[in-house]
Scaffold this active site. Structure first.
Site, PDB file in Angstrom:
ATOM      1  CE  LYS A 163      -4.197   1.707   1.981  1.00  0.00           C
ATOM      2  NZ  LYS A 163      -4.877   2.204   0.741  1.00  0.00           N
TER       3      LYS A 163
HETATM    4  N1  PMP Z   1      -7.630  -1.959  -2.850  1.00  0.00           N
HETATM    5  C1  PMP Z   1      -6.912  -0.622  -3.048  1.00  0.00           C
HETATM    6  C2  PMP Z   1      -5.977  -0.134  -4.139  1.00  0.00           C
HETATM    7  C3  PMP Z   1      -6.746   0.002  -1.890  1.00  0.00           C
HETATM    8  O1  PMP Z   1      -6.519   1.358  -1.853  1.00  0.00           O
HETATM    9  C4  PMP Z   1      -7.786  -0.226  -0.754  1.00  0.00           C
HETATM   10  C5  PMP Z   1      -8.197   0.644   0.275  1.00  0.00           C
HETATM   11  N2  PMP Z   1      -7.018   0.239   1.302  1.00  0.00           N
HETATM   12  C6  PMP Z   1      -8.352  -1.511  -0.829  1.00  0.00           C
HETATM   13  C7  PMP Z   1      -8.001  -2.360  -1.974  1.00  0.00           C
HETATM   14  C8  PMP Z   1      -9.219  -2.094   0.234  1.00  0.00           C
HETATM   15  O2  PMP Z   1      -8.408  -2.385   1.497  1.00  0.00           O
HETATM   16  P1  PMP Z   1      -8.837  -2.408   2.935  1.00  0.00           P
HETATM   17  O3  PMP Z   1     -10.024  -3.470   2.598  1.00  0.00           O
HETATM   18  O4  PMP Z   1      -7.615  -3.257   3.603  1.00  0.00           O
HETATM   19  O5  PMP Z   1      -9.133  -1.078   3.103  1.00  0.00           O
END
Ligand code: PMP
Length: 316
Positions: A163
């Protein structure tokens, strides 16, 4: 700086940088920071949910987010900064000192600060900013998405599993294209033309009663919401498949939804103006929303370890 009255920043008493609390306007990054120029920055977005009856704020899957931050740091080779234990304490203290008694979003960022080259691994700084963020109306009404002309990043180029700030150029381009074409959001395909994810969330679809989502090797961020949904589905005997998904499956799906910490579970009611099912949030989508809400707000008894109480007002 003039902050509009209804801006959530009005409610921020303090933010946390390297363990120190300070007003938002005092939290600064150097203009030569590699975190800024070269996107040597990783981050997490978390949510904390207010339970009125229990008078308690619960952070959802706190340690999983912290572990993912450390994994992202490792992938970008950022110098080790804080442990999960220290980050947990700083984040909870940030929430406590702001005293929120409503649904809250938390942005946690680690970045190469100060001055340095493209390959600088430090000095790392870590910031925590929390602010009120209510649920989106789209949770109920759903959204219209389009398949993007942009392709998803690849694990061998700019790995979506991290991320990392740099990955969000891909997300930004897809998001802007969708909005400028009159859609609410984008679905991005892999270089091979399979469904990957949206700019800031993962995709699920329902076909013949089966809940389907692209696998973790489809250029996605390993979403914590996606993982929660797969686990809750399994526990309620809802059939699931994590597998390659073709673009055309989007056009014949009975239901589609978008998921992530920010969006929670947002119904997608059309893709490229083709209605999903009857164009309304579907039954399985709504069932997953109800299960999710029970979990995040500490209404359902299962998975207590998914929720970290902030104020500790409850008896155990
Ligand atoms: N994909 C991307 C590209 C994101 O930015 C996010 C948000 N964090 C997610 C998926 C979803 O991840 P999460 O459920 O851990 O928030």
């Amino acid at each position: 700086m003039n902050i509009p009255v209804d801006d959530p920043r009005q409610k921020i008493k303090s933010v946390t940088v390297n363990g120190e609390r300070m007003p938002l306007e005092d939290a600064k990054v150097s203009i030569m920071a590699p975190g800024l120029t070269f996107a040597a920055t990783v981050f997490e977005g978390l949510r904390a949910y207010w339970n009125e009856e229990k008078q308690e704020l619960f952070v959802f899957r706190l340690d999983d987010h912290l572990k993912r931050l450390l994994d992202s740091m490792k992938l970008l080779r950022l110098d080790e900064h804080y442990s999960v234990d220290t980050l947990r304490e700083q984040l909870l203290e940030d929430l406590r000192s702001n005293g929120y008694r409503e649904d809250t979003y938390i942005r946690l960022q680690s970045y190469v600060d100060d001055w340095g080259s493209m390959t600088a691994k430090g000095p790392v700084s870590t910031s925590i900013v929390s602010y009120p963020r209510p649920r989106l109306d789209a949770f109920r009404t759903g959204r219209d998405f389009a398949v993007s002309s942009w392709r998803r990043l690849d694990d061998n180029a700019s790995p979506p599993r991290a991320k990392a700030a740099g990955n969000y150029i891909n997300s930004r381009l897809a998001g802007l294209e969708a909005k400028e074409s009159g859609y609410d959001g984008a679905i991005i395909l892999t270089a091979a033309g399979r469904v990957s994810e949206g700019p800031g969330g993962c995709i699920f679809l329902v076909r013949n009663g089966v809940l389907i989502t692209p696998g973790v090797t489809s250029g996605i961020l390993e979403s914590i919401t996606r993982d929660s949904i797969l686990k809750m589905a399994e526990e309620t005997s809802q059939a699931t498949e994590a597998r390659d998904v073709d673009r055309t499956e989007l056009y014949i799906a009975d239901e589609i939804f978008y998921c992530g910490t920010g969006q929670e579970i947002t119904p997608i009611i059309s893709v490229d103006r083709v209605q999903a099912g009857n164009g309304k949030p579907g039954k399985i989508t709504q069932a997953m929303q109800a299960l999710y809400d029970g979990q995040v707000r500490d209404i359902a008894p299962e998975h207590r370890d998914w929720r970290t109480p902030v104020y500790g007002n409850q008896e155990d």
